[in-house]
Scaffold this motif. Structure first.
Motif, PDB file in Angstrom:
ATOM      1  N   HIS A   1      37.080  55.095  57.682  1.00  0.00           N
ATOM      2  CA  HIS A   1      37.102  56.024  58.819  1.00  0.00           C
ATOM      3  C   HIS A   1      37.589  55.370  60.102  1.00  0.00           C
ATOM      4  O   HIS A   1      38.146  56.040  60.966  1.00  0.00           O
ATOM      5  N   ILE A   2      37.407  54.065  60.206  1.00  0.00           N
ATOM      6  CA  ILE A   2      37.866  53.403  61.434  1.00  0.00           C
ATOM      7  C   ILE A   2      39.392  53.391  61.490  1.00  0.00           C
ATOM      8  O   ILE A   2      39.994  53.696  62.521  1.00  0.00           O
TER       9      ILE A   2
ATOM     10  N   TYR B   1      37.385  63.889  63.455  1.00  0.00           N
ATOM     11  CA  TYR B   1      36.426  64.499  62.535  1.00  0.00           C
ATOM     12  C   TYR B   1      35.247  65.031  63.326  1.00  0.00           C
ATOM     13  O   TYR B   1      34.613  64.309  64.093  1.00  0.00           O
TER      14      TYR B   1
ATOM     15  N   PHE C   1      38.345  61.966  55.898  1.00  0.00           N
ATOM     16  CA  PHE C   1      38.122  61.130  57.078  1.00  0.00           C
ATOM     17  C   PHE C   1      37.866  59.667  56.694  1.00  0.00           C
ATOM     18  O   PHE C   1      37.762  58.795  57.536  1.00  0.00           O
TER      19      PHE C   1
ATOM     20  N   LEU D   1      35.186  58.440  55.111  1.00  0.00           N
ATOM     21  CA  LEU D   1      33.792  57.997  55.149  1.00  0.00           C
ATOM     22  C   LEU D   1      33.306  57.587  53.763  1.00  0.00           C
ATOM     23  O   LEU D   1      32.500  56.676  53.629  1.00  0.00           O
TER      24      LEU D   1
ATOM     25  N   GLN E   1      25.046  63.553  64.103  1.00  0.00           N
ATOM     26  CA  GLN E   1      26.260  62.883  63.665  1.00  0.00           C
ATOM     27  C   GLN E   1      27.384  62.823  64.686  1.00  0.00           C
ATOM     28  O   GLN E   1      28.232  61.964  64.592  1.00  0.00           O
TER      29      GLN E   1
ATOM     30  N   ARG F   1      34.491  64.613  54.403  1.00  0.00           N
ATOM     31  CA  ARG F   1      34.129  63.199  54.514  1.00  0.00           C
ATOM     32  C   ARG F   1      35.178  62.309  53.853  1.00  0.00           C
ATOM     33  O   ARG F   1      35.538  61.258  54.382  1.00  0.00           O
TER      34      ARG F   1
END
Lengths: 495, 304
Positions: free
Chosen positions: A324-325, A334, A302, A304, A342, A299
Motif C-alpha cells: 500500500h505504501i 483509498y 490498494f 493492503l 481506519q 484492499r
C-alpha cells in the motif's frame, strides 16, 4: 404516553440541543432524521439515560422520568442500540448480554453462570441469531453480529420505548430483515420505537411519523404518508435541492486507456477468478451483499493484502506497486469503509490528518516546512468546504460528514490518479452526500479513475459508468450505465 | 482549559525553582549548584528524549535502566582494552539492544510493555554477570572527559537534532500519527512497523550515549548502575506533560522540562536536607499531582 418538554443540553463548546419538545404515542414508530451533528444522537442519549439534560423534563406514562444511567432507563423499560459499538470486546456474548444484570442470576452471592448461559441461548434463538455462540468472545464476532447482539440485549429489556441510533448501516440485508420484523412485532404489541437513520427509504417503509432535526432543534414532524422523499430531504437541508444529486448524464464518455487490469484474482474464500479492467475517467461501481468480497477487492487493489493467485496490473504508472505504501506513491487513493478507525486519526488535528499522505512529496531532503503544511491543509479543507474552527481542531470534534470530507481531501491534495472508495457515503447526511457525489463527478471530468464500492444500489446506479455485481466472490453480472437500470434488476443478481 | 494545561509543566518548573530559591535563600541558583544540576540532569534528559520517540507512538520502554547498566558495563570492559573503544561500543550496544526490542515489538507483535519488561530482567542479569556483582573501574585518564566542553555540545546537538526530526521531518510526524491512530496512519502510507523499530533504535542509541556519559562521570561500571532509571524517565516525561497514549500532543519539550523538574526537585530537597526516605514520598506526590492536573480525562473517555 412519552413526552420530552423543553430540553436543552450544552457540551463544552457547543450547544447540542435547544428547547426540544417531543411527543411519542403508544405503538408509534417514529423516524428521526437530520444532518450529522444536528442533535439526534444527543436527544436519544438523554432519553436513554446516557446523558442528562441541562434543563427541561421528561414524562413517561404520566410520571416524571429522569434516568441517570442506561440501566435506570432499562428499569423504566427504555432501551437503546447506540451508533458506535456498544459491546465490550474482552467479555463473552453471555456476559455482554446481561451486563449490569448479574444480580438476577446470583444465588448465595455467586453468579450462576450456567443459568445465565441458558438464558442467553434462549434470548439468542428468540431473536433469530442463534448462530452466535453464547460462550464466544465479542471480538470474534463480525460487526454485524455485535450489532444484532446489542439489538437482542435491547429487546430483552422488554422495552416500552426502543431507540435505534443509526444501526442499519452496519447491517446486511439479512440483519436488517431481523431488525425490521422485530420492529413490526413491537408495534403490534403497542410499544414505541424511535428510529434514527440516514436511509430515507427505511423511514418511509417502516415509520408512522418522522421528525426532522436541524442545529439542535426539531424543525418539523410529519406523517410519512403525507410527504415524499424529496420533501423530506428539503426539510433536512433547509432549502430546495438541486436536481443534480446523482449524475444526470447517461453518456459514459470514457477513454480506452486502461488504468488497472485485474486478471483471475483469487483470495482465500472471499474472491475467486475475478477479472475486469478500469479505464481512465471511469466510475466503476462494485456492488453486492456485504460479504460478497467487494471490500476485500478494495484492499487487494490498494495493496493492503496479497492475493493468493491472479494478478493486478497497474498500467497508469511505471512505479512498482507491491504494497500500500508503493500504491500511495504511485497515485492510488483509498477510502476505507470504517471511517473512525481506519481513515481518520481522531486525536490529531485536521492539518495532521490532511498532510499525512503528502509528507513524502512535501519534504525537501528531510525538511517539512510548517508553512507549506499549513497552506496544503488549508487548500485541502477548502476544496471540500470542511466545517471546522481551524485546521488545528481535532478531528474528534468534527461531525461525521466533515470527517469524511477530511478523509477524502487528504487524497485530493495528494493528487492521486485512482480513487478506491469503499462505502464513501456510509452514515453521512444528505448535504455531505451530495457534495461527495459532486466531487466524484469532478474527479471523473478531470480524467481520474474511480472505483466505488457500495452497499447502496441507488448510488451505484446513480453514479457508475459500469456496475460489477459480485456474489460469493465471483463476478455475477456487469451492468452498463443506463436510464432504465433499476434496483430490482440488480438485486436479483446479488442474492 | 486546554491551553492552560499545556503550560502546567512550565508553571510547575517555575514554582519549584521559586520555592527552593526562597527556602535555600538563593543557594540553589549559585553557579556551583547549577553545574551540579546540569551534571545530574544531562543523563536523565537524554534518556527522556530517547523514550519520547517510543512513547509518542503509544508504547512504553521499561528497559532503559537495565540498558544503561548494560551499556556502562560493556563500555567499561572495552575501555580496559583501549579507552577509544568505550564510546563506539556504548553506542553499538545501545543500538543493538534497541534493534532487538524493536524487532520483537514491531515484527513479532509482542506488546512493548512486555518486551521491555523482559529486557529489563535480561539486561540486568547480563550486567551482574559482566561486573561479577561488583564493579569495573575505567582507566583514570578517561575521567578527564567528564567536562563541560564535551557535555554541553553533546546535549545541545542531541536537543537540536531531536527537536528537528521530531517536529520538522517525517520521523516525528509518522511516529505521532501511529500514536494517534495506527490503522489510519497505516492506510495513509506510514510504514508502521519500520517506524516502530526506528523509535526503539533511537531510544537505544540515546541510552548508549547516556551510558557513556554516566561512565565517565562515575568512573566505574557497577551491577546496580541505572537502577530505577526507567522509572525516573517515565516520571519526568509525564510530569513534563507527555500524554501516556502518545499521539499528536507528544513533544520533545516534555522531556526537557520534565527532566529539569525532577532533577531540580531532587537537588533542592537535598539542599534543604529532606531525608532520603521522605524524598521518594514527595516525588510520588508530585507525580500524582502532575498526572491529576494535566491528564486529558475527557479525551481518554472518548478513545475508550
Amino acid at each position: 404516553m412519552f413526552e420530552v418538554k423543553n430540553i436543552s443540553k450544552k457540551f463544552i463548546n457547543t450547544r447540542a440541543l435547544k428547547n426540544v419538545e417531543f411527543h411519542l404515542e403508544e405503538g408509534e414508530i417514529r423516524g428521526l432524521v437530520g444532518e450529522n451533528g444536528s442533535g439526534k444522537s444527543t436527544l436519544v442519549s438523554i432519553i436513554a439515560g446516557i446523558f442528562q439534560a441541562d434543563t427541561g423534563s421528561m414524562i413517561k406514562d404520566g410520571k416524571p422520568y429522569h434516568p441517570k444511567s442506561r440501566l435506570e432507563a432499562n428499569k423504566e423499560k427504555v432501551s437503546i442500540i447506540v451508533q458506535e459499538q456498544g459491546t465490550i470486546d474482552g467479555l463473552t456474548v453471555t456476559a455482554n448480554l446481561f451486563l449490569g444484570k448479574e444480580r438476577e442470576f446470583t444465588r448465595h452471592g455467586v453468579v450462576q453462570t450456567k443459568d445465565m448461559t441458558n438464558e442467553a441461548v434462549s434470548v439468542l434463538s428468540r431473536y433469530g441469531i442463534d448462530h452466535i455462540d453464547p460462550y464466544g468472545f465479542i471480538k470474534e464476532l463480525s460487526f454485524e453480529d455485535r450489532k444484532l447482539l446489542e439489538f437482542a440485549k435491547a429487546l430483552h429489556v422488554d422495552p416500552d420505548i426502543l431507540i435505534i441510533d443509526e444501526t442499519t448501516t452496519a447491517l446486511s440485508h439479512g440483519g436488517r430483515g431481523i431488525l425490521f420484523s422485530e420492529l413490526v412485532k413491537l408495534k403490534e404489541e403497542n410499544k414505541s420505537v424511535i428510529f434514527i437513520t440516514h436511509d430515507l427509504s427505511e423511514v418511509f417503509d417502516y415509520c408512522d411519523n418522522v421528525s426532522v432535526m436541524k442545529d439542535g432543534e426539531i424543525i418539523g414532524t410529519e406523517k410519512t404518508s403525507d410527504i415524499d422523499e424529496r420533501m423530506l430531504k428539503e426539510m433536512m437541508v433547509g432549502r430546495e435541492l438541486q436536481h443534480s444529486y446523482y449524475r444526470e448524464d447517461f453518456e459514459t464518455n470514457i477513454t480506452d486507456e486502461i488504468v488497472i487490469e485485474v486478471k483471475n484474482l483469487t483470495h482465500s474464500t472471499d474472491l475467486s477468478e475475478v477479472s475486469f479492467t478500469l479505464r481512465k475517467g471511469e466510475i466503476l461501481g462494485i456492488g453486492g451483499l456485504t460479504d460478497c468480497g467487494m471490500h476485500t477487492l478494495g484492499r487487494l487493489l490498494f495493496g493492503l493484502d496479497k492475493a493468493d493467485s491472479g494478478e493486478i496490473r497497474y498500467k497508469f504508472t511505471n512505479m512498482p506497486v507491491r504494497n500500500h505504501i508503493q500504491a500511495i506513491r504511485a497515485g492510488i487513493a483509498y477510502l476505507p469503509k470504517n471511517r473512525d478507525q481506519q481513515s481518520i486519526m481522531l486525536m490529531s488535528s485536521v492539518r495532521d490528518n490532511l498532510c499525512l499522505p503528502s509528507l513524502e512529496k512535501m519534504q525537501r531532503i528531510t525538511f517539512i516546512s510548517p508553512r507549506k503544511e499549513r497552506q496544503l491543509a488549508e487548500q485541502g479543507a477548502a476544496k471540500l468546504n470542511v466545517k471546522m474552527d481551524s485546521i488545528d481542531q481535532y478531528c474528534l470534534y468534527l461531525s461525521g460528514g466533515n470527517k469524511q470530507k477530511v478523509a477524502l481531501s487528504k487524497w485530493l491534495i495528494m493528487d492521486s490518479e485512482v480513487f478506491i472508495l469503499d462505502c464513501p457515503t456510509r452514515g453521512i447526511d444528505v448535504a455531505v452526500k451530495a457534495s461527495i457525489y459532486q466531487l466524484i463527478q469532478i474527479l471523473k471530468q478531470s480524467r481520474k479513475s474511480i472505483i466505488m464500492i457500495s452497499e447502496e444500489l441507488q448510488e451505484l446506479i446513480g453514479m457508475s459508468d459500469r456496475i460489477i455485481i459480485l456474489k460469493n466472490g465471483r463476478i455475477k453480472k456487469i451492468f452498463e450505465r443506463s436510464e432504465h437500470l433499476s434496483e430490482e434488476k440488480i438485486i436479483h443478481y446479488m442474492i | 482549559m486546554k491551553n492552560v494545561k499545556r503550560f502546567i509543566p512550565y508553571i510547575g518548573l517555575f514554582i519549584i525553582i521559586f520555592t527552593f530559591s526562597l527556602i535555600t535563600s538563593g543557594r540553589i541558583l549559585r553557579i556551583a549548584n547549577l553545574k551540579l544540576i546540569f551534571n545530574q540532569a544531562i543523563v536523565l534528559m537524554i534518556g527522556c528524549i530517547g523514550v519520547t520517540f517510543v512513547m509518542c507512538q503509544g508504547s512504553l520502554d521499561l528497559s532503559q535502566g537495565s540498558l544503561l547498566g548494560f551499556v556502562v558495563a560493556i563500555a567499561a570492559v572495552f575501555a580496559a582494552r583501549h579507552t577509544a573503544l568505550a564510546f563506539p561500543f556504548a553506542l553499538l550496544t545501545g543500538i543493538l539492544v534497541g534493534l532487538t526490542s524493536g524487532l520483537l515489538f514491531a515484527y513479532l507483535k509482542i506488546p512493548s510493555f512486555i518486551v521491555t519488561l523482559c529486557m529489563l530482567f535480561i539486561l540486568r542479569g547480563l550486567t551482574v554477570i559482566i561486573t561479577k556483582s561488583g564493579s569495573i573501574p575505567i582507566p583514570f585518564s578517561m575521567m578527564g572527559l567528564d567536562n563541560y566542553a564535551l557535555k554541553v555540545p553533546i546535549l545541545l546537538a542531541i536537543i537540536t537534532i531531536s527537536v528537528y526530526s521530531f517536529n520538522y521531518t517525517r520521523i516525528g510526524k509518522h511516529l505521532r500519527a501511529i500514536g494517534s491512530g495506527e490503522t489510519a496512519a497505516k492506510f495513509s502510507g506510514v510504514p508502521v512497523d519500520r517506524m516502530k523499530l526506528l523509535a526503539f533504535v533511537i531510544a537505544g542509541l540515546l541510552c548508549g550515549i547516556c551510558g557513556f556519559l554516566s561512565l565517565i562521570r562515575t568512573g566505574a561500571a557497577d551491577s546496580k548502575t541505572g537502577l530505577l532509571f526507567e522509572i525516573d524517565i517515565l516520571t519526568a516525561l509525564v510530569v513534563g506533560g507527555m500524554p501516556l497514549t502518545g499521539g499528536s500532543n507528544a513533544k520533545i519539550q516534555s522531556a526537557i522540562i520534565g527532566a529539569l523538574i525532577l532533577t531540580i526537585l531532587t537537588n533542592g530537597m537535598v539542599l534543604v536536607g529532606v531525608k532520603t526516605e521522605l524524598q521518594q514520598t514527595i516525588k510520588g506526590l508530585v507525580f500524582l499531582g502532575a498526572v491529576y492536573l494535566s491528564f486529558e480525562r475527557e479525551d481518554i473517555a472518548f478513545i475508550k
